[in-house]
Every structure is written in C-alpha cells, then in structure tokens.
Design a protein around this motif. Structure first.
Motif, PDB file in Angstrom:
ATOM      1  N   ARG A  46      11.757  15.396  40.756  1.00  0.00           N
ATOM      2  CA  ARG A  46      10.649  15.465  41.573  1.00  0.00           C
ATOM      3  C   ARG A  46      10.641  13.864  42.228  1.00  0.00           C
ATOM      4  O   ARG A  46      11.046  12.960  41.509  1.00  0.00           O
ATOM      5  CB  ARG A  46       9.352  15.716  40.720  1.00  0.00           C
ATOM      6  N   GLY A  47       9.705  13.950  43.285  1.00  0.00           N
ATOM      7  CA  GLY A  47       9.579  12.560  43.711  1.00  0.00           C
ATOM      8  C   GLY A  47      10.414  12.187  44.832  1.00  0.00           C
ATOM      9  O   GLY A  47      10.481  10.837  44.937  1.00  0.00           O
ATOM     10  N   ALA A  53       9.495  15.467  48.822  1.00  0.00           N
ATOM     11  CA  ALA A  53       8.411  16.104  48.134  1.00  0.00           C
ATOM     12  C   ALA A  53       7.262  16.447  48.919  1.00  0.00           C
ATOM     13  O   ALA A  53       6.896  15.728  49.882  1.00  0.00           O
ATOM     14  CB  ALA A  53       8.098  15.049  47.240  1.00  0.00           C
ATOM     15  N   ILE A 103       3.370  16.359  49.058  1.00  0.00           N
ATOM     16  CA  ILE A 103       2.325  15.630  48.114  1.00  0.00           C
ATOM     17  C   ILE A 103       1.026  16.416  48.333  1.00  0.00           C
ATOM     18  O   ILE A 103       0.621  16.633  49.238  1.00  0.00           O
ATOM     19  CB  ILE A 103       2.452  14.127  49.007  1.00  0.00           C
ATOM     20  N   PRO A 119      -4.750  15.575  38.625  1.00  0.00           N
ATOM     21  CA  PRO A 119      -3.207  15.220  38.922  1.00  0.00           C
ATOM     22  C   PRO A 119      -2.359  15.239  37.514  1.00  0.00           C
ATOM     23  O   PRO A 119      -1.210  15.969  37.776  1.00  0.00           O
ATOM     24  CB  PRO A 119      -3.624  13.860  39.047  1.00  0.00           C
ATOM     25  N   ASN A 148       0.686  18.101  37.981  1.00  0.00           N
ATOM     26  CA  ASN A 148       2.045  17.286  37.617  1.00  0.00           C
ATOM     27  C   ASN A 148       2.779  17.976  36.917  1.00  0.00           C
ATOM     28  O   ASN A 148       4.132  18.272  36.732  1.00  0.00           O
ATOM     29  CB  ASN A 148       2.126  15.944  37.628  1.00  0.00           C
ATOM     30  N   PHE A 202       4.186  21.340  38.247  1.00  0.00           N
ATOM     31  CA  PHE A 202       5.247  21.211  38.924  1.00  0.00           C
ATOM     32  C   PHE A 202       6.521  20.671  38.093  1.00  0.00           C
ATOM     33  O   PHE A 202       7.641  21.340  38.576  1.00  0.00           O
ATOM     34  CB  PHE A 202       5.096  19.829  39.788  1.00  0.00           C
ATOM     35  N   GLU A 203       6.227  20.036  37.272  1.00  0.00           N
ATOM     36  CA  GLU A 203       7.582  19.998  36.354  1.00  0.00           C
ATOM     37  C   GLU A 203       7.904  20.956  35.742  1.00  0.00           C
ATOM     38  O   GLU A 203       9.182  21.390  35.615  1.00  0.00           O
ATOM     39  CB  GLU A 203       7.058  18.933  35.165  1.00  0.00           C
ATOM     40  N   ASP A 260       9.950  19.948  43.664  1.00  0.00           N
ATOM     41  CA  ASP A 260       9.883  18.449  44.113  1.00  0.00           C
ATOM     42  C   ASP A 260       8.295  18.415  44.754  1.00  0.00           C
ATOM     43  O   ASP A 260       8.155  18.411  45.967  1.00  0.00           O
ATOM     44  CB  ASP A 260      10.842  18.264  45.228  1.00  0.00           C
ATOM     45  N   SER A 261       7.430  18.323  43.958  1.00  0.00           N
ATOM     46  CA  SER A 261       6.099  18.020  44.417  1.00  0.00           C
ATOM     47  C   SER A 261       5.405  16.973  43.520  1.00  0.00           C
ATOM     48  O   SER A 261       5.715  17.004  42.201  1.00  0.00           O
ATOM     49  CB  SER A 261       5.103  19.361  44.452  1.00  0.00           C
ATOM     50  N   LEU A 262       4.242  16.394  43.975  1.00  0.00           N
ATOM     51  CA  LEU A 262       3.367  15.443  43.093  1.00  0.00           C
ATOM     52  C   LEU A 262       2.100  15.387  43.602  1.00  0.00           C
ATOM     53  O   LEU A 262       1.663  15.869  44.824  1.00  0.00           O
ATOM     54  CB  LEU A 262       3.973  13.899  43.636  1.00  0.00           C
ATOM     55  N   VAL A 276      -1.336  12.954  43.442  1.00  0.00           N
ATOM     56  CA  VAL A 276      -1.536  11.463  42.996  1.00  0.00           C
ATOM     57  C   VAL A 276      -2.941  11.378  43.328  1.00  0.00           C
ATOM     58  O   VAL A 276      -3.687  11.842  44.185  1.00  0.00           O
ATOM     59  CB  VAL A 276      -0.867  10.513  44.060  1.00  0.00           C
TER      60      VAL A 276
END
Length: 270
Positions: A2-3, A7, A9, A23, A27, A30-31, A36-38, A40
């Motif tokens: 990821r990141g 990615a 966002i 968040p 997250n 996503f994990e 491949d996303s975040l 924040v």
C-alpha cells in the motif's frame, strides 16, 4: 503493498480530527483486502476551508472524503449532486469523486444510527423520543427516526431557530410523527438521544437533564470516544438501557464501503 504512487487516496475531514476513527478503520480494511489505498486524517481551520477544499478538488487521486463536524453542510454545497438522504438535510458526511471531477454527496449518519439501534435490539416504531442536537448529524437522525416510525420526537438545540426549521421540514415529510421543539428534558420519553458533540471532552456539560431519566428509558449517544460518555455513565446509574456510538460507526462503515466501491477497486500494480 500500500501507499505506492498509484494509490487511491481517501480523506477524513474534521476540525479537530484527532478523535476520528475512520482512518484507522478504513486503512485496516484496505490492508485486509490488499488494496493500494490509504485514508488520511486532515483538518483545517474554518476560515481556511475554501482554500482547503480547492486543494482537495485539485488533487486528482483523492477519490472520496468522509466529513465530520463542522463541515458537513458546507461540503454539501460543493457537490454537483447527491442522494436524497443528503439532499433533504443539505448535509454530507461522505462524498465521492465523479468521472467529470465533481463531487457526489451522501449522508450515512441516519442509516448507521438506525441500523445500529436495530442491531442492539432497540425498537423505534411507536416510541417517544428526545433528540438533543439539530446539526449535521442530528438532521439526518431526525428524518430517519420519523421514517422508522417514531410517534413523537422532542427536538432540543441551543439554536432554537435551527431546530424549528428542521422540525418543520421533517413534519412535512412525515406528518404522522409528532415533532416539537423544546427543552433537553427526557421526561415522558421512551428514548433519549445525544446527537451533539457534547461529551467529547471531559469538561463538556451533559447534553440533557439526567435527573429526569428513569430506568425504563433507553439512552443513546452518537459519540464514539470515550466509549462511555458521562451521559451514558449517568444513565447506567439510573438503570437505563444504553447504546454507545460505536455501532453507528460500524454500520456507517459498511454503507460507506459500498459508496466508495471498495469491493471492486481491486489491488493496484506497484
């Protein structure tokens, strides 16, 4: 992984934002899904919002935003369209970017709240309810409580004019629900709900008159942190059934995941 530079966002917007759980929750999703996303957490001062939002819109790889206090209403005005849930309260707690670069609004406050109550075994249809708070979250909750069959709702807010306006709007849509504006007094109610931010800080005053609570009442708080607010602690001492804020968030996450189409994003190549 990821990141990466590819990615997608997502942003959690609030002021302040330190209490936000979204968040961490997203997250972790996503994990687990290998995306491949975040997400924040971001914050800005209200006087800087216009500059901030212009930057969010200009950042092409920001695909969606979750919005909390105090930006739900103003973010709605930045959208080109929205679901009826958002349109009727002119408030957004989630927006996603459309192919043309504009934003589409939805509001899952009421959806998550009602689903959380039902999952906790709490009945709404036929109940008399005190709701404290007529702001962004409160607006959505009031509509959904009336829609779910509450027979009477007493709405309390420090901004009485705002409460009167909201009550009139909901009455028009759900005339079978008796909605009045009054004091934050749970007397005679089956359920009492805090739909304000009062309780986030230990120094906050109680949102309602807890001396009027009785053991046959259900007390609900939308605040997630602390898990047991001063209101819920007081209600437990009286013998009330209580519902904390986390279930509302959990059911919102499910709805937001569908809104952001997380299931179909797939893993991006590094």
């Amino acid at each position: 992984m990821r990141g990466t530079g590819k990615a997608d966002i997502f942003v959690m917007l609030a002021h302040p934002v330190g209490h936000a759980k979204s968040p961490g929750i997203f997250n972790e999703i996503f994990e687990q899904k290998g995306l491949d996303s975040l997400m924040v957490p971001l914050s800005c001062r209200p006087e800087d919002f216009e500059t901030f939002w212009a930057g969010i819109t200009a950042a092409e790889n920001i695909k969606g935003v979750i919005i909390s206090v105090p930006y739900k209403n103003i973010v709605y005005t930045k959208c080109s369209g929205g679901h009826d849930r958002a349109v009727r309260v002119e408030s957004a707690n989630s927006v996603r970017r459309l192919p043309d670069g504009t934003w589409y609004a939805d509001n899952f406050d009421g959806v998550g709240f009602i689903d959380g109550l039902k999952a906790g075994g709490h009945q709404i249809a036929g109940k008399r309810i005190l709701q404290v708070g007529a702001g962004g979250a409160g607006s959505s909750l009031l509509y959904c409580l009336a829609e779910a069959g509450a027979v009477e709702i007493r709405l309390a807010d420090l901004d009485v004019a705002r409460a009167e306006t909201l009550a009139a709007m909901v009455r028009k849509s759900f005339p079978d629900c008796r909605i009045s504006v009054g004091a934050a007094d749970p007397s005679g109610m089956d359920m009492a709900i805090n739909a304000t931010s009062a309780g986030l800080k230990a120094t906050d005053p109680l949102p309602m008159d807890v001396s009027k609570l009785t053991p046959d009442m259900t007390v609900v708080d939308i605040i997630m942190e602390p898990a047991e607010t001063a209101l819920l602690a007081a209600a437990r001492k009286v013998g009330c059934r209580v519902q904390p804020g986390r279930p509302m968030m959990d059911f919102q996450v499910e709805a937001m995941s569908r809104f952001f189409d997380i299931e179909h994003r797939g893993s991006n190549d590094v």
